[in-house]
Design an enzyme around this catalytic site. Structure first.
Site, PDB file in Angstrom:
ATOM      1  N   HIS A  86      43.163  44.350  39.005  1.00 15.55           N
ATOM      2  CA  HIS A  86      43.755  45.449  39.772  1.00 15.55           C
ATOM      3  C   HIS A  86      45.194  45.126  40.172  1.00 15.55           C
ATOM      4  O   HIS A  86      45.642  45.482  41.267  1.00 15.55           O
ATOM      5  CB  HIS A  86      42.939  45.758  41.036  1.00 15.55           C
ATOM      6  CG  HIS A  86      41.572  46.292  40.766  1.00 15.55           C
ATOM      7  ND1 HIS A  86      41.280  47.627  40.715  1.00 15.55           N
ATOM      8  CD2 HIS A  86      40.405  45.654  40.508  1.00 15.55           C
ATOM      9  CE1 HIS A  86      39.991  47.794  40.466  1.00 15.55           C
ATOM     10  NE2 HIS A  86      39.434  46.615  40.319  1.00 15.55           N
ATOM     11  N   ASN A 159      35.830  52.391  43.342  1.00 17.22           N
ATOM     12  CA  ASN A 159      36.375  52.694  42.007  1.00 17.22           C
ATOM     13  C   ASN A 159      36.210  54.183  41.723  1.00 17.22           C
ATOM     14  O   ASN A 159      35.498  54.886  42.443  1.00 17.22           O
ATOM     15  CB  ASN A 159      35.617  51.911  40.928  1.00 17.22           C
ATOM     16  CG  ASN A 159      36.166  50.491  40.732  1.00 17.22           C
ATOM     17  OD1 ASN A 159      37.225  50.149  41.236  1.00 17.22           O
ATOM     18  ND2 ASN A 159      35.440  49.695  39.992  1.00 17.22           N
ATOM     19  N   TYR A 373      36.687  38.295  47.724  1.00 12.40           N
ATOM     20  CA  TYR A 373      37.903  38.987  48.181  1.00 12.40           C
ATOM     21  C   TYR A 373      38.701  38.184  49.196  1.00 12.40           C
ATOM     22  O   TYR A 373      39.927  38.140  49.153  1.00 12.40           O
ATOM     23  CB  TYR A 373      37.547  40.379  48.717  1.00 12.40           C
ATOM     24  CG  TYR A 373      37.220  41.351  47.603  1.00 12.40           C
ATOM     25  CD1 TYR A 373      36.066  41.181  46.848  1.00 12.40           C
ATOM     26  CD2 TYR A 373      38.051  42.399  47.276  1.00 12.40           C
ATOM     27  CE1 TYR A 373      35.758  42.042  45.809  1.00 12.40           C
ATOM     28  CE2 TYR A 373      37.753  43.270  46.237  1.00 12.40           C
ATOM     29  CZ  TYR A 373      36.603  43.085  45.509  1.00 12.40           C
ATOM     30  OH  TYR A 373      36.314  43.926  44.475  1.00 12.40           O
TER      31      TYR A 373
HETATM   32 FE1  HDE Z   1      36.832  43.840  42.650  1.00 16.12          FE
HETATM   33  N1  HDE Z   1      38.179  42.358  42.995  1.00 16.12           N
HETATM   34  N2  HDE Z   1      35.481  42.477  42.083  1.00 16.12           N
HETATM   35  N3  HDE Z   1      35.507  45.312  42.142  1.00 16.12           N
HETATM   36  N4  HDE Z   1      38.163  45.210  43.149  1.00 16.12           N
HETATM   37  C1  HDE Z   1      39.442  42.518  43.395  1.00 16.12           C
HETATM   38  O1  HDE Z   1      40.490  41.331  45.107  1.00 16.12           O
HETATM   39  C2  HDE Z   1      35.563  41.154  42.316  1.00 16.12           C
HETATM   40  C3  HDE Z   1      34.252  45.143  41.669  1.00 16.12           C
HETATM   41  C4  HDE Z   1      37.963  46.545  43.257  1.00 16.12           C
HETATM   42  O2  HDE Z   1      43.788  47.531  45.574  1.00 16.12           O
HETATM   43  C5  HDE Z   1      40.114  41.242  43.760  1.00 16.12           C
HETATM   44  O3  HDE Z   1      42.333  41.603  46.381  1.00 16.12           O
HETATM   45  C6  HDE Z   1      34.357  40.511  41.916  1.00 16.12           C
HETATM   46  C7  HDE Z   1      33.507  46.364  41.763  1.00 16.12           C
HETATM   47  C8  HDE Z   1      39.189  47.207  43.625  1.00 16.12           C
HETATM   48  O4  HDE Z   1      43.920  45.497  46.355  1.00 16.12           O
HETATM   49  C9  HDE Z   1      39.005  40.205  43.592  1.00 16.12           C
HETATM   50  C10 HDE Z   1      33.547  41.498  41.408  1.00 16.12           C
HETATM   51  C11 HDE Z   1      34.383  47.278  42.286  1.00 16.12           C
HETATM   52  C12 HDE Z   1      40.126  46.190  43.743  1.00 16.12           C
HETATM   53  C13 HDE Z   1      37.859  41.056  43.095  1.00 16.12           C
HETATM   54  C14 HDE Z   1      34.257  42.723  41.531  1.00 16.12           C
HETATM   55  C15 HDE Z   1      35.619  46.608  42.518  1.00 16.12           C
HETATM   56  C16 HDE Z   1      39.455  44.950  43.447  1.00 16.12           C
HETATM   57  C17 HDE Z   1      41.400  40.988  43.040  1.00 16.12           C
HETATM   58  C18 HDE Z   1      32.189  41.368  40.797  1.00 16.12           C
HETATM   59  C19 HDE Z   1      34.133  48.768  42.558  1.00 16.12           C
HETATM   60  C20 HDE Z   1      41.593  46.345  44.076  1.00 16.12           C
HETATM   61  C21 HDE Z   1      42.501  41.217  44.060  1.00 16.12           C
HETATM   62  C22 HDE Z   1      31.236  40.764  41.604  1.00 16.12           C
HETATM   63  C23 HDE Z   1      33.260  49.074  43.632  1.00 16.12           C
HETATM   64  C24 HDE Z   1      41.842  46.184  45.530  1.00 16.12           C
HETATM   65  C25 HDE Z   1      41.819  41.420  45.297  1.00 16.12           C
HETATM   66  C26 HDE Z   1      43.300  46.423  45.839  1.00 16.12           C
HETATM   67  C27 HDE Z   1      40.071  43.704  43.509  1.00 16.12           C
HETATM   68  C28 HDE Z   1      36.672  40.516  42.834  1.00 16.12           C
HETATM   69  C29 HDE Z   1      33.732  43.941  41.071  1.00 16.12           C
HETATM   70  C30 HDE Z   1      36.756  47.291  43.048  1.00 16.12           C
HETATM   71  C31 HDE Z   1      39.317  39.032  42.717  1.00 16.12           C
HETATM   72  C32 HDE Z   1      34.074  39.028  42.015  1.00 16.12           C
HETATM   73  C33 HDE Z   1      32.044  46.586  41.374  1.00 16.12           C
HETATM   74  C34 HDE Z   1      39.390  48.692  43.834  1.00 16.12           C
HETATM   75  O5  HDE Z   1      38.666  39.633  44.828  1.00 16.12           O
END
Ligand code: HDE
Length: 713
Positions: A86, A159, A373
């Protein structure tokens, strides 16, 4: 506001200056054309910002030049690591308003106080591309919301797709590695049309439902304003009596759903890589901010028990037909940021940021996210004090604790005591209002095991597919053929078709034909026999949930000198009444003179304003103008692309020669093409544009449609 330096003795071009440092540490510009005196970070006025200090005009530079040293030092350190996923995002401010109380289910004030307004910040994003990638990648869109509630910050890191690729967080690094550029060649950027991604997916059957969504037009939205948002996981609401109810969160755009076509997306990325962020900026800037309804699906343990799938499995939805989305509020995103880096780049979301009355389920993906996160913010923002950055600070409530020190601490506790309990005073825990975790009863043995109830990977993928209109089904087939055609390895392509056979026979055959496979590969062996008779759900189709009118969309009006002003004015009037927007596209950006002598200023020179930037187009030309523009390749592309992308096209009689040169013959005219003969036709044309596109045209224009139109074998 505290005032900084105010020294009027320095002789600069502008004598008046004042540096005002806001509470958040931000530097303000003076209004009214006065200029401030430039200062160093120490507040020292700068006399020369054009030349470094050196010995003689052509001599060596001197270390003594502290202003140069500080300026370059700061510049050298401007970058912070981009988000690991992202990375490309765009944030705006807004306000949430509750319209129906959920007091029966939760103590979260944001969901109980009808009429209360809660400030919020939303960051939209793509997942795979780097910070500088283009907006219209085929990708999931992030829809992360931070609500600054009176009980603390609540982050709903959502999302635009309600399911995910994987069921367990331990697979997240593999998924992301496979999607991002390959480690040896570092390409391709911001796309999944490559071997590594499809290799991983074809070996991960749990991804099939999500693949249906990402291959659908949901993954190429027209604008952030036309997208739904989903919290994905089951969360909990907890009421005053400590009772828990499961909840899934939904955002529904008031403008309806809309996407672009793939061929269009590819071209938009070239014409305007910032298409989505510009669209959002413009909509807010023009005073037509986007709004969403905020809804919840509420269900209890009893429903969870009887539902066909596990409510903890993030690769499954609960169809709206089974548990309706109850609209309990709405939000408007109407505030532009002052500074992109300070706000959009530094905002730090965390799924663990919940408030009293909202809790977690055992969804293994959610549990993994809860770990990830917080961890990622430290890497990115460099200090555990990222919560002191204004965009991350709670706004609706005070912050009191004894956490202290660390890099960049802005907010150390005052007084002698920095521990608790203590005898000096200071904050104490509050059992009445404090956050309480839901006391779920859990027993069991330690295992590394995927639950049996997560084993069905195809049934909802099929349900999604059969819920689409036929043109949307075609687009899914086209997308799969496009993506898999970019895979060099035949075994990967075949393995994917093997999965598709468990989803829909027609889809599998269309894709196999599209890939030119000589024989149909064997179907993948399902871990559990799919359920083939799940009913279709209209809520899953974009076309069925499309906009009711042309409101919020953009008409491109191609003009030449001498174009009839009556038709132009009628179009403009009809568009503005909705409200929607228009741009004049002209041979030169200086504009054209209409037949009544008025000047119509061009927003785009034709070369920079291809029709992919518009939802519909009108060609309003003079005879001379049309014959001139018919010789111009770019103008012909403008028309041919609008036609190929199934757009509604309005044209006056003089524009017909241009249509012909663009390859549109008399026999090609269809209900998506409308002659604009009279001034009043403008309103009717804009009314007609209210439909998404004239999709029937696509079947006559695409060679691949033949396989799609053939009866299923
Ligand atoms: Fe994320 N995801 N994600 N994700 N995600 C990040 O956090 C992660 C997942 C989502 O505008 C990271 O600050 C793991 C689902 C959004 O700043 C990180 C898993 C959904 C954003 C991270 C998921 C999301 C992130 C990278 C699987 C939808 C952007 C930068 C277990 C519900 C936030 C950050 C923004 C961002 C980890 C799966 C949505 C690395 C480990 C499912 C919208 O922490």
């Amino acid at each position: 506001m505290t005032k900084g330096t105010n020294d009027k003795s320095v002789e600069t071009a502008a004598a008046e200056f004042e540096t005002i440092v806001g509470e958040g540490g931000e530097l303000h510009q003076l209004a009214g054309g006065e200029s401030e005196t430039l200062t160093t970070q120490q507040g020292v006025p700068v006399a020369d910002d054009q030349n470094t200090l050196r010995i003689g005009a052509r001599g060596p530079a001197l270390l003594e030049d502290f202003h140069f040293r500080e300026k370059i030092f700061h510049f050298d350190h401007e970058r912070i690591p981009e988000r690991v996923v992202h990375a490309r995002g765009y944030g705006v401010h807004g306000t949430f308003t509750l319209t129906e109380s959920l007091e029966e289910f939760t103590t979260a004030r944001i969901l109980t106080e009808v009429g209360e307004k809660t400030p919020m910040f939303t960051r939209f994003s793509t997942v795979a591309g780097s910070k500088g990638s283009f907006d219209l990648a085929r990708d999931v869109r992030g829809f992360a919301c931070k609500f600054y509630t009176k009980q603390g910050n609540w982050d709903l890191v959502a999302n635009n797709i309600p399911v995910f690729f994987i069921q367990d967080a331990i697979k997240f690094p593999d998924l992301v590695h496979a999607a991002k550029p390959a480690p040896d060649r570092n390409f391709p950027q911001a796309q999944t049309a490559h071997d590594n991604f499809w290799d991983f997916i074809s070996l991960t059957p749990e991804a099939m439902h999500m693949i249906m969504w990402t291959m659908s037009d949901r993954a190429i939205p027209r604008s952030f304003r036309f997208m739904e948002g989903f919290g994905v996981h089951s969360f909990r609401l907890i009421n005053a009596a400590g009772k828990s109810t499961f909840v899934k969160f939904h955002f529904k755009p008031k403008l309806g759903l809309q996407s672009v076509l793939w061929n269009e997306a590819v071209k938009i990325n070239g014409a305007d890589p910032d298409f989505h962020r510009r669209d959002l900026w413009d909509a807010i800037d023009m005073g037509t901010p986007p709004e969403w309804d905020f809804g919840v699906q509420l269900f209890d343990d009893e429903f969870a028990e009887r539902f066909e799938f596990d409510v903890l499995d993030p690769t499954k939805i609960i169809p709206e037909e089974e548990v309706p989305v109850r609209i309990v509020g709405s939000f408007v995103l109407d505030g532009l940021v002052d500074n992109f880096f300070a706000e959009t780049e530094q905002v730090a979301f965390c799924t663990q940021n919940v408030v009293p009355g909202i809790g977690f389920s055992n969804d293994p993906l959610l549990q993994g996210r809860n770990f990830s996160y917080l961890d990622t913010q430290l890497k990115r923002l460099g200090s555990p004090n990222f919560t002191h950055i204004p965009i991350n600070q709670p706004r609706g409530c005070p912050v009191h604790n004894f956490q202290q020190d660390g890099h960049m601490a802005m907010r150390n506790p005052k007084g002698r005591a920095n521990y608790e309990p203590n005898s000096w005073g200071g904050p104490r825990e509050n059992p009445d209002t404090g956050y309480r975790h839901f006391p779920a009863e859990e027993t069991g043995t330690k295992v590394q095991l995927r639950p049996e109830s997560f084993a069905d990977h195809y049934s909802q993928a099929r349900q999604f597919f059969i819920s689409q209109t036929s043109i949307e089904q075609k687009h899914i087939g086209d997308a799969l053929v496009f993506e898999l055609s970019k895979c060099a390895r035949l075994d990967i392509r075949e393995r994917m078709v093997g999965h598709l056979q468990n989803i829909d026979a027609k889809l599998a055959s269309v894709v196999a034909t599209g890939l030119g496979l000589k024989t149909m590969p064997p179907a993948a062996t399902p871990a559990r026999e799919p359920i083939n008779d799940l009913p279709p759900s209209d809520a899953l189709s974009i076309v069925k949930r499309g906009p009711a009118s042309f409101a919020g969309r953009k008409l491109g009006i191609l003009l030449s000198d001498g174009a009839p002003a009556g038709i132009v004015n009628a179009l403009v009037e009809a568009v503005e009444a909705l409200p929607a927007t228009f741009e004049f596209v002209t041979p030169k950006v200086g504009g054209v003179t209409l037949d009544d002598g008025t000047l119509a200023e061009g927003k785009q020179k034709i070369d920079g304003g291809p029709s992919v930037l518009y939802d519909a187009v009108a060609l309003v030309l003079s005879e001379d103008g049309a014959s001139l523009l018919a010789r111009d390749a770019v103008t012909r592309d403008f028309v041919a692309d609008a036609f190929g992308h199934c757009k509604f096209i309005g044209y006056n009689a003089a524009a017909v020669p241009l249509l012909r040169k663009a390859g549109i013959e008399e026999g090609d005219l269809d209900p998506g093409m409308m002659a604009l003969a009279l001034d009043g036709d403008g309103a009717e044309f804009v009314e007609r544009c209210g439909q998404l596109r004239y999709f029937d045209r696509e079947l006559t224009l695409d060679l691949d449609a033949a396989a799609f139109l053939a009866p299923a074998e």
